[in-house]
Design a protein around this motif. Structure first.
Motif, PDB file in Angstrom:
ATOM      1  N   ILE A   1      63.366   7.138  11.430  1.00 36.45           N
ATOM      2  CA  ILE A   1      63.147   6.766  12.830  1.00 36.45           C
ATOM      3  C   ILE A   1      61.828   6.030  12.994  1.00 36.45           C
ATOM      4  O   ILE A   1      61.719   5.079  13.779  1.00 36.45           O
ATOM      5  N   ALA A   2      60.808   6.447  12.252  1.00 35.60           N
ATOM      6  CA  ALA A   2      59.516   5.753  12.315  1.00 35.60           C
ATOM      7  C   ALA A   2      59.677   4.288  11.901  1.00 35.60           C
ATOM      8  O   ALA A   2      59.158   3.381  12.560  1.00 35.60           O
TER       9      ALA A   2
ATOM     10  N   PHE B   1      56.806   2.298  13.545  1.00 39.43           N
ATOM     11  CA  PHE B   1      55.681   3.219  13.578  1.00 39.43           C
ATOM     12  C   PHE B   1      55.274   3.535  12.144  1.00 39.43           C
ATOM     13  O   PHE B   1      56.121   3.612  11.249  1.00 39.43           O
ATOM     14  N   ARG B   2      53.980   3.689  11.936  1.00 36.82           N
ATOM     15  CA  ARG B   2      53.503   4.180  10.646  1.00 36.82           C
ATOM     16  C   ARG B   2      53.560   5.698  10.650  1.00 36.82           C
ATOM     17  O   ARG B   2      53.252   6.331  11.665  1.00 36.82           O
ATOM     18  N   LEU B   3      53.949   6.281   9.521  1.00 31.45           N
ATOM     19  CA  LEU B   3      54.120   7.731   9.439  1.00 31.45           C
ATOM     20  C   LEU B   3      52.980   8.353   8.646  1.00 31.45           C
ATOM     21  O   LEU B   3      52.628   7.883   7.563  1.00 31.45           O
ATOM     22  N   MET B   4      52.416   9.424   9.197  1.00 35.14           N
ATOM     23  CA  MET B   4      51.385  10.186   8.509  1.00 35.14           C
ATOM     24  C   MET B   4      51.862  11.631   8.418  1.00 35.14           C
ATOM     25  O   MET B   4      52.243  12.227   9.436  1.00 35.14           O
ATOM     26  N   VAL B   5      51.873  12.195   7.207  1.00 32.79           N
ATOM     27  CA  VAL B   5      52.469  13.513   6.971  1.00 32.79           C
ATOM     28  C   VAL B   5      51.423  14.499   6.470  1.00 32.79           C
ATOM     29  O   VAL B   5      50.610  14.183   5.599  1.00 32.79           O
ATOM     30  N   CYS B   6      51.456  15.710   7.010  1.00 33.48           N
ATOM     31  CA  CYS B   6      50.633  16.823   6.521  1.00 33.48           C
ATOM     32  C   CYS B   6      51.544  18.015   6.273  1.00 33.48           C
ATOM     33  O   CYS B   6      52.472  18.270   7.051  1.00 33.48           O
ATOM     34  N   SER B   7      51.294  18.747   5.193  1.00 32.66           N
ATOM     35  CA  SER B   7      52.066  19.947   4.878  1.00 32.66           C
ATOM     36  C   SER B   7      51.327  21.181   5.359  1.00 32.66           C
ATOM     37  O   SER B   7      50.152  21.381   5.021  1.00 32.66           O
TER      38      SER B   7
ATOM     39  N   ARG C   1      69.697  15.150  11.286  1.00 31.90           N
ATOM     40  CA  ARG C   1      70.005  14.790  12.674  1.00 31.90           C
ATOM     41  C   ARG C   1      68.963  15.364  13.624  1.00 31.90           C
ATOM     42  O   ARG C   1      68.587  14.722  14.620  1.00 31.90           O
ATOM     43  N   MET C   2      68.498  16.564  13.332  1.00 28.91           N
ATOM     44  CA  MET C   2      67.457  17.169  14.155  1.00 28.91           C
ATOM     45  C   MET C   2      66.154  16.382  14.037  1.00 28.91           C
ATOM     46  O   MET C   2      65.432  16.195  15.021  1.00 28.91           O
ATOM     47  N   ALA C   3      65.853  15.905  12.820  1.00 30.18           N
ATOM     48  CA  ALA C   3      64.639  15.106  12.610  1.00 30.18           C
ATOM     49  C   ALA C   3      64.738  13.784  13.368  1.00 30.18           C
ATOM     50  O   ALA C   3      63.753  13.325  13.969  1.00 30.18           O
ATOM     51  N   TRP C   4      65.926  13.155  13.334  1.00 26.50           N
ATOM     52  CA  TRP C   4      66.111  11.916  14.093  1.00 26.50           C
ATOM     53  C   TRP C   4      65.851  12.161  15.583  1.00 26.50           C
ATOM     54  O   TRP C   4      65.167  11.377  16.234  1.00 26.50           O
TER      55      TRP C   4
ATOM     56  N   ALA D   1      61.988  12.953  16.206  1.00 30.66           N
ATOM     57  CA  ALA D   1      61.144  11.770  16.070  1.00 30.66           C
ATOM     58  C   ALA D   1      61.408  10.778  17.197  1.00 30.66           C
ATOM     59  O   ALA D   1      60.475  10.191  17.764  1.00 30.66           O
ATOM     60  N   GLY D   2      62.678  10.593  17.519  1.00 36.42           N
ATOM     61  CA  GLY D   2      63.023   9.683  18.614  1.00 36.42           C
ATOM     62  C   GLY D   2      62.462  10.161  19.940  1.00 36.42           C
ATOM     63  O   GLY D   2      61.968   9.354  20.749  1.00 36.42           O
TER      64      GLY D   2
END
Length: 342
Positions: free
Chosen positions: A84-85, A90-96, A294-297, A300-301
């Motif tokens: 979706i990003a 959109f640029r995606l930045m991820v942290c765990s 689908r939940m992530a879509w 994010a949307g």
């Protein structure tokens, strides 16, 4: 000229806390805020206008707080958010967050301080109140895999209880009556919801279970191996087990194969998540499909819509798991004395 580090040192806080006070991005305890502001006055600290302007020109950024990325479930979540990003440039930045409160909190603070306004948060250890505080200062923050009533319009979640009930009911329909529940040893919401579903299915069939039927271990492959050992040592004639996730089931399978326990004849297994490896295990794992992509879509949307100040379409953000039948469950005659793992 004083720096943000000087302010942090004088106030006795981290630079991230000073940044939160300056930018008013997230909640800071009033006492802490007052201490930081006092230090700024004493040092005559002023924000770097050039740096602030650069940050505002940095473009659209979508942040993601997730669990352990080595876990295939969270890899699926991250992939869905990334799709979706990309579609929305959109640029995606991820942290765990690693299922640790401090890591989840520091990850959220980092994303906010890096300029992420649209954020998807998978948090298992921060309290509802803490997430509500963050949401109050981050209007484009969306929570995934968790339901907080006061933030329901910004939550995307799964009906874990219903999914667990369906999984255990399927085992019961196949004639199993001694069913172990292999669950997480972390006090997370998913654990309690799926345990409640397990209990509800047994109650439908009038089955009284003992506390020894519930085996709590880390929810990874090693936890599954440990669960198999405890199941074998229990002395209870289990013929089936419902596992918290698929990787635990995989660990159990390995341990049971090593002990020459026949699957599914001696022990039937049903998992949860339906990660890619589930179909390649032997026997292929019957499981509950968790629609995390689908939940992530959706999450994010929704975060991007809120960031763009668009009115989201009225949609139900509650998702349901789907039973995927493969080869790891054996149909058993409940009146027979078929083999078990006792």
């Amino acid at each position: 000229m004083a720096t943000i580090k000087d302010v942090a040192k004088l106030a006795g806080v981290s630079t991230a806390t000073v940044s939160r006070v300056i930018n008013q991005t997230t909640y800071v305890e009033p006492v802490t805020r007052e201490r930081v502001e006092k230090a700024m006055r004493e040092l005559n600290y002023h924000r770097n206008a050039a740096a602030l302007a650069l940050a505002k020109r940095s473009g659209n950024m979508l942040g993601l707080i997730t669990g352990n990325l080595a876990d295939p479930f969270f890899a699926r979540l991250a992939r869905g958010v990334e799709e979706i990003a990309r579609q929305n440039e959109f640029r995606l930045m991820v942290c765990s967050g690693g299922h640790q409160a401090e890591l989840e909190k520091s990850g959220l603070d980092f994303l906010i301080n890096q300029g992420c306004e649209a954020i998807v948060v998978h948090s298992t250890r921060l309290s509802d109140q803490e997430l509500i505080r963050y949401a109050a200062h981050s209007p484009s923050m969306v929570i995934i895999n968790r339901h907080i009533p006061s933030l329901a319009h910004r939550c995307v979640w799964l009906d874990n209880e219903k999914g667990a009930t369906q999984a255990v009911r399927y085992l019961l329909e196949q004639g199993h009556r001694y069913i172990a529940c292999v669950t997480s040893d972390l006090p997370i919401a998913d654990r309690q919801q799926r345990l409640t579903g397990y209990q509800a299915a047994l109650a439908e069939y009038g089955i009284q279970y003992a506390k020894e039927w519930v085996i709590s271990v880390p929810f990874n492959e090693e936890g599954g191996e440990r669960a198999a050992q405890r199941l074998l040592e229990s002395g209870i004639p289990f013929t089936a087990a419902f596992t918290f996730n698929d990787v635990m089931a995989a660990g159990m399978m390995r341990a049971l194969h090593q002990r020459q326990i026949k699957l599914p004849q001696n022990l039937s297994l049903i998992g949860f998540d339906d990660v890619v490896l589930a179909r390649y295990l032997y026997p292929a794992l019957t499981t509950m499909h968790y629609p995390i992509e689908r939940m992530a879509w959706r999450a994010a949307g929704l975060a991007i819509q809120l960031f763009n100040q668009q009115t989201p379409l009225p949609r139900a953000n509650r998702f349901e798991a789907e039973l995927i039948i493969r080869d790891s469950v054996w149909r058993k005659d409940p009146s027979s004395r078929a083999p078990s793992v006792k």
